[in-house]
Write a protein that holds these residues in place. Sequence first.
Motif, PDB file in Angstrom:
ATOM      1  N   LEU A 176       0.815  -1.204   0.000  1.00 21.30           N
ATOM      2  CA  LEU A 176       0.000   0.000   0.000  1.00 21.30           C
ATOM      3  C   LEU A 176       0.855   1.263   0.000  1.00 21.30           C
ATOM      4  N   ILE A 177       2.010   1.218   0.670  1.00 21.41           N
ATOM      5  CA  ILE A 177       2.879   2.390   0.713  1.00 21.41           C
ATOM      6  C   ILE A 177       3.477   2.666  -0.655  1.00 21.41           C
ATOM      7  N   GLU A 178       3.968   1.626  -1.329  1.00 20.14           N
ATOM      8  CA  GLU A 178       4.530   1.818  -2.657  1.00 20.14           C
ATOM      9  C   GLU A 178       3.461   2.174  -3.680  1.00 20.14           C
ATOM     10  N   SER A 179       2.225   1.974  -3.340  1.00 13.28           N
ATOM     11  CA  SER A 179       1.139   2.309  -4.262  1.00 13.28           C
ATOM     12  C   SER A 179       0.791   3.791  -4.220  1.00 13.28           C
ATOM     13  N   ILE A 180       0.514   4.324  -3.042  1.00 12.40           N
ATOM     14  CA  ILE A 180       0.034   5.708  -2.969  1.00 12.40           C
ATOM     15  C   ILE A 180       1.038   6.664  -2.318  1.00 12.40           C
ATOM     16  N   TYR A 181       2.249   6.140  -2.004  1.00 11.27           N
ATOM     17  CA  TYR A 181       3.287   6.984  -1.404  1.00 11.27           C
ATOM     18  C   TYR A 181       4.648   6.653  -1.999  1.00 11.27           C
ATOM     19  N   SER A 182       4.658   6.225  -3.263  1.00 12.84           N
ATOM     20  CA  SER A 182       5.934   5.871  -3.892  1.00 12.84           C
ATOM     21  C   SER A 182       6.797   7.112  -4.048  1.00 12.84           C
ATOM     22  N   GLY A 183       8.101   6.925  -3.976  1.00 10.30           N
ATOM     23  CA  GLY A 183       9.010   8.064  -4.047  1.00 10.30           C
ATOM     24  C   GLY A 183       8.824   9.032  -2.903  1.00 10.30           C
ATOM     25  N   ARG A 184       8.232   8.540  -1.798  1.00 10.59           N
ATOM     26  CA  ARG A 184       7.938   9.355  -0.617  1.00 10.59           C
ATOM     27  C   ARG A 184       7.075  10.571  -0.977  1.00 10.59           C
ATOM     28  N   THR A 185       6.208  10.353  -1.952  1.00 10.78           N
ATOM     29  CA  THR A 185       5.359  11.429  -2.472  1.00 10.78           C
ATOM     30  C   THR A 185       3.904  11.001  -2.410  1.00 10.78           C
ATOM     31  N   GLN A 186       3.045  11.852  -1.844  1.00 14.27           N
ATOM     32  CA  GLN A 186       1.626  11.517  -1.795  1.00 14.27           C
ATOM     33  C   GLN A 186       1.042  11.536  -3.206  1.00 14.27           C
ATOM     34  N   HIS A 187       0.375  10.442  -3.578  1.00 14.39           N
ATOM     35  CA  HIS A 187      -0.372  10.420  -4.827  1.00 14.39           C
ATOM     36  C   HIS A 187      -1.707  11.109  -4.538  1.00 14.39           C
ATOM     37  N   LEU A 188      -1.728  12.383  -4.793  1.00 16.74           N
ATOM     38  CA  LEU A 188      -2.760  13.275  -4.270  1.00 16.74           C
ATOM     39  C   LEU A 188      -4.142  12.963  -4.820  1.00 16.74           C
ATOM     40  N   GLN A 189      -4.257  12.895  -6.148  1.00 13.43           N
ATOM     41  CA  GLN A 189      -5.568  12.651  -6.741  1.00 13.43           C
ATOM     42  C   GLN A 189      -6.108  11.284  -6.342  1.00 13.43           C
ATOM     43  N   ALA A 190      -5.230  10.274  -6.296  1.00 19.64           N
ATOM     44  CA  ALA A 190      -5.674   8.929  -5.933  1.00 19.64           C
ATOM     45  C   ALA A 190      -6.218   8.897  -4.511  1.00 19.64           C
ATOM     46  N   ALA A 191      -5.486   9.497  -3.569  1.00 14.00           N
ATOM     47  CA  ALA A 191      -5.919   9.487  -2.176  1.00 14.00           C
ATOM     48  C   ALA A 191      -7.202  10.293  -1.989  1.00 14.00           C
ATOM     49  N   ALA A 192      -7.301  11.431  -2.669  1.00 13.94           N
ATOM     50  CA  ALA A 192      -8.507  12.258  -2.542  1.00 13.94           C
ATOM     51  C   ALA A 192      -9.717  11.543  -3.122  1.00 13.94           C
ATOM     52  N   LEU A 193      -9.525  10.837  -4.241  1.00 13.38           N
ATOM     53  CA  LEU A 193     -10.639  10.097  -4.834  1.00 13.38           C
ATOM     54  C   LEU A 193     -11.114   8.986  -3.907  1.00 13.38           C
ATOM     55  N   LEU A 194     -10.162   8.208  -3.365  1.00 15.41           N
ATOM     56  CA  LEU A 194     -10.537   7.129  -2.464  1.00 15.41           C
ATOM     57  C   LEU A 194     -11.218   7.670  -1.208  1.00 15.41           C
TER      58      LEU A 194
END
Length: 522
Positions: A176-194
Amino acid sequence: MRRTPLTLAVSAALVAGAAFGLAPAAQAGEAGQAAGTGIRFVDITGEGGTVLKANVVSPAGSAAGARHPLIVLPTSWAMPQIEYLAQAQQLADSGYIVLSYNSRGFWQSGGEIETAGPKDIADASKVIDWALAHTAADPANIGMAGVSYGAGISLLAAAHDPRIKAVAALSGWADLIESIYSGRTQHLQAAALLGGAGYLTGRPGPELKQILGDFLSSNLAKEEDMIAWGRQRSAAEQLDRINANGAAIMLGNAWGDTIFPPNQYASFFEKLTGPKRLEFRPGDHATAEATGLLGLPNDTWTSAHRWFDRYLKGADNGIDREQPVQLKSRSTGGYEGYPDWKSVHANQRKFGLDGTQKVWANVDSGANGGTVLLTNALDQFLRTPPIVSVPLLPRAFAGVWQSERSDSPQRVRGTVKVHTTVTSTEESGTLVAYLYDVGPLGVGKLVSNAPYTFHDRTPGKPFGVDLELFSTAYDVPAGHRLALVVDTVDPLYAEHNPTGAQLTFSSPSADPSYVSVPLRSE
């Protein structure tokens, strides 16, 4: 540093509802048994007494006392319990008992959203218990499958319940971390959509509310808590238990999945020791399986049926003798087989990132990864990836390096790797790397991208960066170039660049910068 406006989460929720056809009416009439069919709508008591809304589809005309293999289908995030009815009917027609249930916290099921937490995993076992007690399910032949959230729960359940003999995890996550926090960066649109879809269709629990709030607001003081929360919900962290239980694991995903990118599935696949299969196709999150949910012909679901037929029915259908890695190119639509994931990367071509380039942060250069769900779905159906004019990219805000033209096609397969040296004027920052296929007129088509965020760096002191772009299968035509573009802003991701920051990219002689591109040798 950017903060996430509330409107983004709300808009994302509305997009999710439109994209997946979510509507309260979808649950109407789900009581009792559907007339003239083998479908029953039932209540199942889950962990802690929570009521889970479920449906059971059984084979028609079963002989008295006959036992049938069981397939359990947890619903996707925010989807109603009727999600899998088309597939359930097809599976029942071929001899399976199929039980689909609404994950806790969503729609009419009780409880709160746990995001594949311990209660969700306990629920899966409770559902199996119920099926064995109330249907003609065969206890020796139990499988689980699901799309997205259902896939993640299925993999985790296989680590905890040895009764599960086969899994088909489609468009899910193993890490889950490598999915929405890869490169130590929040995948913003993905997290907001979920998050938005969860609030719209369910009841997020207090832990999820806290984690989501910290994640979207870039509360780095809580980073360790967020990572620990994500690891508890990652099958990659329970690999030893999955391997010990020995379930046959099929993984399917899309190259352009903007919620659960494919790299984490490939890494997980390589570490599985039991029967396994990995399939990657064009598309975005869950779009590779979507037509199958409507009952239409679908390659992903066809493979899932064959997988269960082999490992739950014992059918000699040959799927276990096929190459276990099956890739479908974004460019040609043809399938390619490989014996393992590392074979996909067997041939590498490097081109240097020579010279020194400086870019100002906080300004979007125009190079972008697109929009969650939409962009890569268009690439899947219309073969139209995001494009930019590479010569017109503003060099003040984007670093650009190009290879020589190739006289022959270049078939990019797998994970492109970037190595460079960065010097920042600030201790924190974000960069996003893009690989483009550049034609004779300078128009670049996006091949892949990935973000990278750093913190606690000494301003003015160079440091090395190694970044893996999201895996892909893309054919670059003869006469085209490859171009690497690096900027600091992309709407898909949160960015951590202080106002006025500047990043310098260099290639020291002792540690040259480069892009390594995996190419199919043909």
